[in-house]
Motif scaffolding. Structure first.
Motif, PDB file in Angstrom:
ATOM      1  N   GLY A  58       0.832  -1.206   0.000  1.00  0.00           N
ATOM      2  CA  GLY A  58       0.000   0.000   0.000  1.00  0.00           C
ATOM      3  C   GLY A  58       0.859   1.245   0.000  1.00  0.00           C
ATOM      4  O   GLY A  58       2.050   1.218  -0.312  1.00  0.00           O
ATOM      5  N   ARG A  59       0.260   2.354   0.355  1.00  0.00           N
ATOM      6  CA  ARG A  59       0.988   3.614   0.466  1.00  0.00           C
ATOM      7  C   ARG A  59       1.953   3.516   1.623  1.00  0.00           C
ATOM      8  O   ARG A  59       1.788   2.716   2.525  1.00  0.00           O
ATOM      9  CB  ARG A  59       0.015   4.755   0.737  1.00  0.00           C
ATOM     10  CG  ARG A  59      -0.986   5.004  -0.330  1.00  0.00           C
ATOM     11  CD  ARG A  59      -1.957   6.067   0.098  1.00  0.00           C
ATOM     12  NE  ARG A  59      -1.280   7.337   0.225  1.00  0.00           N
ATOM     13  CZ  ARG A  59      -1.700   8.461  -0.335  1.00  0.00           C
ATOM     14  NH1 ARG A  59      -2.798   8.469  -1.041  1.00  0.00           N
ATOM     15  NH2 ARG A  59      -1.037   9.570  -0.179  1.00  0.00           N
ATOM     16  N   SER A  60       2.945   4.344   1.641  1.00  0.00           N
ATOM     17  CA  SER A  60       3.834   4.395   2.799  1.00  0.00           C
ATOM     18  C   SER A  60       4.013   5.843   3.246  1.00  0.00           C
ATOM     19  O   SER A  60       5.090   6.246   3.632  1.00  0.00           O
ATOM     20  CB  SER A  60       5.183   3.736   2.475  1.00  0.00           C
ATOM     21  OG  SER A  60       5.817   4.464   1.446  1.00  0.00           O
ATOM     22  N   ASP A  61       2.964   6.617   3.168  1.00  0.00           N
ATOM     23  CA  ASP A  61       2.992   8.007   3.592  1.00  0.00           C
ATOM     24  C   ASP A  61       2.548   8.076   5.047  1.00  0.00           C
ATOM     25  O   ASP A  61       1.368   8.227   5.350  1.00  0.00           O
ATOM     26  CB  ASP A  61       2.072   8.841   2.690  1.00  0.00           C
ATOM     27  CG  ASP A  61       2.292  10.321   2.898  1.00  0.00           C
ATOM     28  OD1 ASP A  61       2.821  10.705   3.969  1.00  0.00           O
ATOM     29  OD2 ASP A  61       1.948  11.091   1.996  1.00  0.00           O
ATOM     30  N   GLU A  62       3.517   7.957   5.943  1.00  0.00           N
ATOM     31  CA  GLU A  62       3.198   7.902   7.363  1.00  0.00           C
ATOM     32  C   GLU A  62       2.572   9.190   7.884  1.00  0.00           C
ATOM     33  O   GLU A  62       1.749   9.154   8.788  1.00  0.00           O
ATOM     34  CB  GLU A  62       4.448   7.551   8.170  1.00  0.00           C
ATOM     35  CG  GLU A  62       4.895   6.126   7.983  1.00  0.00           C
ATOM     36  CD  GLU A  62       6.069   5.774   8.880  1.00  0.00           C
ATOM     37  OE1 GLU A  62       6.792   6.690   9.320  1.00  0.00           O
ATOM     38  OE2 GLU A  62       6.243   4.581   9.144  1.00  0.00           O
TER      39      GLU A  62
END
Length: 187
Positions: free
Chosen positions: A128-132
């Motif tokens: 998935g995304r990895s934009d914490e």
């Protein structure tokens, strides 16, 4: 004929010719038959419920609060579970997504006073995304939309977890909606 009289006569002809009745006294006008309906189309994709639940999703690298209707006021565990489930089909059709897959694997929350403590596991690589920043912002925005939560702190393995704020800094202190305000937009 004088011009003033000519204008009055023309106005009189126009008013009587447009079908506007003239009455000496007010009269009752019966309502139209059948139920009254709104001119706006009904949203048949949203389930009708008696309680509102705010879930914060993502669109165009911003956090968007979305109000869902649910049958009863959600517990903090319910609301977090609904957030982790992600957007509904109708929400996805509105270009709403979630930054949680790939950034936050699982979470559990408890409330102490007005602070939510959220325990998160090490994220698994799920593609998935990895934009914490957006992922943690979604959680803070969602939980602080509740009347009983003003701050959110994160734990991993029982220890305070430093999470990214909107300004790029890491914080292990309790966070508020204000920490992500530059990312939050209305629909």
């Amino acid at each position: 004929m004088r011009p003033g009289r000519l204008v009055a006569l023309a106005l009189g002809v126009l008013l009587t010719g447009c079908g506007v009745p003239t009455d000496d006294t007010p009269r009752t006008v019966p309502p139209p038959p059948g139920p009254l309906r709104s001119a706006a189309p009904a949203d048949t994709t949203a389930p009708a419920g008696s309680a509102a639940e705010t879930i914060c999703l993502v669109r165009d690298n911003g956090i968007v609060p979305v109000v869902r209707r649910v049958d009863s006021p959600p517990t903090i565990a319910d609301q977090l579970r609904h957030l982790l489930t992600g957007p509904s089909a109708a929400e996805r059709d509105s270009d709403l997504t979630s930054a949680l897959p790939g950034a936050v694997n699982a979470a559990r929350a408890t409330v102490t006073g007005t602070q939510a403590l959220v325990a998160v596991d090490e994220p698994a690589d799920v593609g998935g995304r990895s934009d914490e920043v957006l992922a943690f912002g979604q959680i803070v925005c969602t939980l602080t939309s509740r009347d009983d939560v003003t701050t959110v702190a994160f734990l991993r393995d029982g220890k305070a977890l430093g999470v990214p704020r909107a300004d790029g800094s890491l914080s292990s202190r309790p966070l508020t909606r204000g920490d992500y305000a530059p990312l939050i937009s209305e629909r």
